[in-house]
Design a protein around this motif. Structure first.
Motif, PDB file in Angstrom:
ATOM      1  N   LEU A 159       0.815  -1.207   0.000  1.00  0.00           N
ATOM      2  CA  LEU A 159       0.000   0.000   0.000  1.00  0.00           C
ATOM      3  C   LEU A 159       0.851   1.260   0.000  1.00  0.00           C
ATOM      4  CD1 LEU A 159      -2.742  -0.987   2.613  1.00  0.00           C
ATOM      5  CD2 LEU A 159      -3.016  -0.797   0.142  1.00  0.00           C
ATOM      6  N   GLY A 160       2.085   1.138   0.514  1.00  0.00           N
ATOM      7  CA  GLY A 160       2.971   2.295   0.533  1.00  0.00           C
ATOM      8  C   GLY A 160       2.649   3.288   1.622  1.00  0.00           C
ATOM      9  N   ALA A 161       1.885   2.870   2.631  1.00  0.00           N
ATOM     10  CA  ALA A 161       1.540   3.784   3.714  1.00  0.00           C
ATOM     11  C   ALA A 161       2.718   3.924   4.668  1.00  0.00           C
ATOM     12  CB  ALA A 161       0.322   3.262   4.466  1.00  0.00           C
ATOM     13  N   SER A 162       3.136   5.169   4.922  1.00  0.00           N
ATOM     14  CA  SER A 162       4.235   5.428   5.853  1.00  0.00           C
ATOM     15  C   SER A 162       3.656   5.560   7.256  1.00  0.00           C
ATOM     16  CB  SER A 162       4.980   6.706   5.457  1.00  0.00           C
ATOM     17  OG  SER A 162       5.569   6.566   4.186  1.00  0.00           O
ATOM     18  N   LEU A 163       3.539   4.441   7.941  1.00  0.00           N
ATOM     19  CA  LEU A 163       2.972   4.481   9.281  1.00  0.00           C
ATOM     20  C   LEU A 163       3.992   5.012  10.279  1.00  0.00           C
ATOM     21  CD1 LEU A 163       0.925   1.190   9.745  1.00  0.00           C
ATOM     22  CD2 LEU A 163       0.100   3.466   9.267  1.00  0.00           C
ATOM     23  N   PRO A 164       3.556   5.820  11.245  1.00  0.00           N
ATOM     24  CA  PRO A 164       4.475   6.233  12.304  1.00  0.00           C
ATOM     25  C   PRO A 164       4.908   5.024  13.117  1.00  0.00           C
ATOM     26  CG  PRO A 164       2.210   6.908  12.797  1.00  0.00           C
ATOM     27  CD  PRO A 164       2.218   6.420  11.384  1.00  0.00           C
ATOM     28  N   SER A 165       6.072   5.145  13.773  1.00  0.00           N
ATOM     29  CA  SER A 165       6.665   3.990  14.449  1.00  0.00           C
ATOM     30  C   SER A 165       5.775   3.436  15.544  1.00  0.00           C
ATOM     31  CB  SER A 165       8.029   4.380  15.027  1.00  0.00           C
ATOM     32  OG  SER A 165       7.903   5.459  15.933  1.00  0.00           O
ATOM     33  N   ALA A 166       4.961   4.275  16.192  1.00  0.00           N
ATOM     34  CA  ALA A 166       4.109   3.800  17.279  1.00  0.00           C
ATOM     35  C   ALA A 166       3.097   2.774  16.781  1.00  0.00           C
ATOM     36  CB  ALA A 166       3.392   4.979  17.935  1.00  0.00           C
ATOM     37  N   LEU A 167       2.499   3.030  15.615  1.00  0.00           N
ATOM     38  CA  LEU A 167       1.527   2.086  15.057  1.00  0.00           C
ATOM     39  C   LEU A 167       2.203   0.777  14.666  1.00  0.00           C
ATOM     40  CD1 LEU A 167      -0.732   4.353  12.814  1.00  0.00           C
ATOM     41  CD2 LEU A 167      -1.354   3.261  14.957  1.00  0.00           C
ATOM     42  N   ARG A 168       3.365   0.878  14.048  1.00  0.00           N
ATOM     43  CA  ARG A 168       4.084  -0.327  13.646  1.00  0.00           C
ATOM     44  C   ARG A 168       4.521  -1.125  14.877  1.00  0.00           C
ATOM     45  NH1 ARG A 168       6.058  -0.494   8.329  1.00  0.00           N
ATOM     46  NH2 ARG A 168       5.472   1.311   7.087  1.00  0.00           N
ATOM     47  N   ALA A 169       4.999  -0.429  15.906  1.00  0.00           N
ATOM     48  CA  ALA A 169       5.439  -1.114  17.121  1.00  0.00           C
ATOM     49  C   ALA A 169       4.269  -1.805  17.809  1.00  0.00           C
ATOM     50  CB  ALA A 169       6.093  -0.119  18.080  1.00  0.00           C
ATOM     51  N   PHE A 170       3.112  -1.155  17.837  1.00  0.00           N
ATOM     52  CA  PHE A 170       1.932  -1.767  18.439  1.00  0.00           C
ATOM     53  C   PHE A 170       1.556  -3.036  17.686  1.00  0.00           C
ATOM     54  CE2 PHE A 170      -2.735  -2.157  18.876  1.00  0.00           C
ATOM     55  CZ  PHE A 170      -2.802  -2.305  20.260  1.00  0.00           C
ATOM     56  N   LEU A 171       1.616  -2.992  16.367  1.00  0.00           N
ATOM     57  CA  LEU A 171       1.303  -4.169  15.565  1.00  0.00           C
ATOM     58  C   LEU A 171       2.304  -5.291  15.836  1.00  0.00           C
ATOM     59  CD1 LEU A 171      -0.529  -5.353  13.341  1.00  0.00           C
ATOM     60  CD2 LEU A 171       1.046  -4.416  11.652  1.00  0.00           C
ATOM     61  N   LEU A 172       3.601  -4.950  15.961  1.00  0.00           N
ATOM     62  CA  LEU A 172       4.623  -5.959  16.219  1.00  0.00           C
ATOM     63  C   LEU A 172       4.456  -6.573  17.609  1.00  0.00           C
ATOM     64  CD1 LEU A 172       7.207  -7.424  15.332  1.00  0.00           C
ATOM     65  CD2 LEU A 172       8.511  -5.519  16.285  1.00  0.00           C
ATOM     66  N   THR A 173       4.266  -5.731  18.630  1.00  0.00           N
ATOM     67  CA  THR A 173       4.090  -6.242  19.988  1.00  0.00           C
ATOM     68  C   THR A 173       2.830  -7.077  20.095  1.00  0.00           C
ATOM     69  OG1 THR A 173       5.172  -4.245  20.833  1.00  0.00           O
ATOM     70  CG2 THR A 173       3.982  -5.587  22.414  1.00  0.00           C
ATOM     71  N   LEU A 174       1.772  -6.627  19.447  1.00  0.00           N
ATOM     72  CA  LEU A 174       0.516  -7.376  19.427  1.00  0.00           C
ATOM     73  C   LEU A 174       0.729  -8.760  18.822  1.00  0.00           C
ATOM     74  CD1 LEU A 174      -2.589  -6.702  19.997  1.00  0.00           C
ATOM     75  CD2 LEU A 174      -2.761  -6.397  17.540  1.00  0.00           C
ATOM     76  N   ALA A 175       1.503  -8.818  17.734  1.00  0.00           N
ATOM     77  CA  ALA A 175       1.753 -10.097  17.068  1.00  0.00           C
ATOM     78  C   ALA A 175       2.619 -11.010  17.930  1.00  0.00           C
ATOM     79  CB  ALA A 175       2.433  -9.860  15.723  1.00  0.00           C
ATOM     80  N   VAL A 176       3.574 -10.434  18.691  1.00  0.00           N
ATOM     81  CA  VAL A 176       4.413 -11.244  19.569  1.00  0.00           C
ATOM     82  C   VAL A 176       3.557 -11.910  20.647  1.00  0.00           C
ATOM     83  CG1 VAL A 176       6.233 -11.148  21.325  1.00  0.00           C
ATOM     84  CG2 VAL A 176       6.521  -9.938  19.161  1.00  0.00           C
ATOM     85  N   VAL A 177       2.666 -11.127  21.284  1.00  0.00           N
ATOM     86  CA  VAL A 177       1.781 -11.688  22.305  1.00  0.00           C
ATOM     87  C   VAL A 177       0.821 -12.689  21.677  1.00  0.00           C
ATOM     88  CG1 VAL A 177       0.069 -11.127  24.072  1.00  0.00           C
ATOM     89  CG2 VAL A 177       1.979  -9.569  23.651  1.00  0.00           C
ATOM     90  N   ASP A 178       0.338 -12.365  20.481  1.00  0.00           N
ATOM     91  CA  ASP A 178      -0.546 -13.260  19.741  1.00  0.00           C
ATOM     92  C   ASP A 178       0.152 -14.602  19.489  1.00  0.00           C
ATOM     93  OD1 ASP A 178      -1.708 -14.419  17.124  1.00  0.00           O
ATOM     94  OD2 ASP A 178      -3.141 -12.847  17.603  1.00  0.00           O
ATOM     95  N   ASP A 179       1.427 -14.546  19.104  1.00  0.00           N
ATOM     96  CA  ASP A 179       2.201 -15.771  18.878  1.00  0.00           C
ATOM     97  C   ASP A 179       2.311 -16.592  20.162  1.00  0.00           C
ATOM     98  OD1 ASP A 179       2.619 -15.319  16.206  1.00  0.00           O
ATOM     99  OD2 ASP A 179       4.573 -14.378  16.461  1.00  0.00           O
TER     100      ASP A 179
END
Length: 464
Positions: A159-179
């Motif tokens: 999509l080429g969306a430049s997400l701010p780091s907070a949104l990306r970090a939330f997605l990564l941390t969420l996925a770690v807990v999800d795992d």
């Protein structure tokens, strides 16, 4: 004197500089791996629907030492062998988050943990409601509970969306807990009859692995053979073999000692993550996503209770669960949303988390291993649900893309060319001295140009 009240936490606030650097490096690899994952999934679909016979023969081809109980098919090696590498990295990520990342602070950990937990409970409930009312099998309740971080980040890259780091970090941390929760589900609900001798051997191997780490024994030639033995024993024990990868990842030290630039866990993760994201997961997708797709098969996805439950669990359950869990946590812990963002941004991210691929396909195989036809239909449902979630998230994120780009550019601005974004240096006196020098240099350059322009004008009007 009464103690001052704790400072309210900011939901999706700016990360610290070390955490931002780690997240940026991790997501860069995962994004590339996600693109490869997309390519592998498309290749599997094309291969299975054009040369289905060859796809089936390659997937079902067996090899390995039968005396050790490891005469497995190619697809089986991909699911139980290669994914152990993926879960090894997940174990390191989880350990790092627990000791040095967002999860080390209970107040900070509450948000992603509750959001991830709600984002797994709600899809399971949606699935159970659909299958119970429709008279279907409830065995696949865990299929829509997992989020595929690599696939989600690949969608962001496309999509080429430049997400701010907070949104990306939330997605990564969420996925770690999800795992983590997905690992627990696999270990508890999808364990076959136990072979206690093999399980005891696996635990003994893990104990030796831990002891060697504590004694700081070095050398891949020690750990790689031991890891393979532990994996083989775990596979033969009846516990899913990927649990061995998680256990070994959790044993690595992820805190830095004095004089260390990186902890052993961070160093090994840096080495293994490209293998996981670039090889292991795409190959698993290649031999798991190859389902026969036709108009009738796609129609069955929305009519059969099991497959409809998977689609609605991913698209509706994930979005409602993660958004609801985040909002409730913020509401009852008095946390405040980042003033630069809005709650629709959280909902867009929650919708994006509905992309379930790697672990969802794995759980689908485990849940319906006695019904190959239903397994393929559930895989098709995972693909359809993930595609719908990706499209919806893409629309929602595109509606706010200008805001995201402005935040991203603000975070990345480095006018003093120090290598550190200016936003992290604003309280540093040296930063203001550097900026004052830069502005003075620009002003002097402007004055020189103005004088040169004036001199040229005077020279043209005066006599030679």
């Amino acid at each position: 004197m009464a103690p001052s009240p704790p400072t309210p936490r900011t939901v999706l606030g700016r990360l610290s500089l070390p955490e931002r650097t780690y997240v940026a490096d991790a997501l860069r690899t995962e994004t590339v791996g996600g693109v490869l994952l997309l390519v592998a999934a498309v290749a599997a679909l094309v291969w299975a629907n054009t040369f289905g016979g060859s796809y089936a023969s390659v997937s079902d081809f067996h090899f390995g030492p039968s005396a050790l109980g490891l005469d497995l098919s190619v697809a089986h090696w991909a699911a139980d062998g290669l994914l152990a590498v993926f879960f090894f990295v997940a174990g390191i990520e989880l350990k790092r988050e627990l000791v040095a990342g967002e999860l080390r602070d209970p107040r900070a950990a509450a948000l992603p943990v509750v959001a991830a937990l709600c984002g797994m409970v709600m899809p399971a409930l949606v699935y159970l409601i659909v299958t119970t009312t429709g008279g279907g099998s409830t065995s696949g309740w865990a299929v829509p509970t997992a989020t595929d971080i690599a696939f989600a980040l690949a969608v962001l890259a496309v999509l080429g969306a430049s997400l701010p780091s907070a949104l990306r970090a939330f997605l990564l941390t969420l996925a770690v807990v999800d795992d983590l929760f997905a690992i627990l589900i696999i270990a508890v609900f999808f364990t076959a009859d136990l072979n206690f001798a093999a399980l005891g051997g696996a635990f003994a191997g893990l104990a030796l692995f831990w002891l060697l780490l504590r004694k700081e024994v070095r050398g891949w030639y020690v750990y790689v053979p031991l890891a393979l033995v532990v994996w083989g024993l775990m596979y033969n024990s009846g516990v899913h073999a990927t649990i061995a990868g998680v256990a070994m990842g959790l044993m690595l030290r992820c805190t830095r000692r004095e004089g260390e630039e990186h902890s052993p866990g961070e160093h090994i993760e840096h080495l293994v993550r490209p293998l996981s994201a670039g090889v292991a997961v795409p190959l698993f997708a290649l031999f798991s996503a190859g389902v026969t797709v036709s108009g009738g098969a796609l129609g069955d996805v929305f009519t059969r209770p099991e497959t409809l439950g998977v689609v609605l669990g991913l698209v509706v359950g994930k979005a409602v669960g993660i958004f609801g869990g985040t909002w409730l946590t913020a509401r009852f812990t008095k946390a405040e949303l980042n003033p630069d963002l809005r709650w629709p941004d959280v909902f867009a991210l929650a919708t994006l988390a509905g992309i379930g691929f790697t672990v969802s396909l794995l759980i689908g195989e485990l849940a319906f291993d006695d019904d190959p036809a239903l397994t393929d239909q559930v895989k098709a449902a995972v693909l359809v649900g993930s595609l719908i979630a990706a499209l919806l998230a893409g629309v929602l994120l595109k509606m706010r893309v200008r805001t995201y780009q402005a935040l991203y550019e603000y975070e990345e601005r480095d006018e003093d060319m120090s290598g550190v974004p200016d936003v992290y240096e604003q309280d540093d006196p040296a930063y203001h001295l550097r900026m004052a020098a830069i502005y003075e240099e620009k002003a002097a350059e402007h004055r020189r140009k103005a004088r040169a322009a004036g001199a040229s004008s005077d020279g043209g009007d005066s006599p030679a």
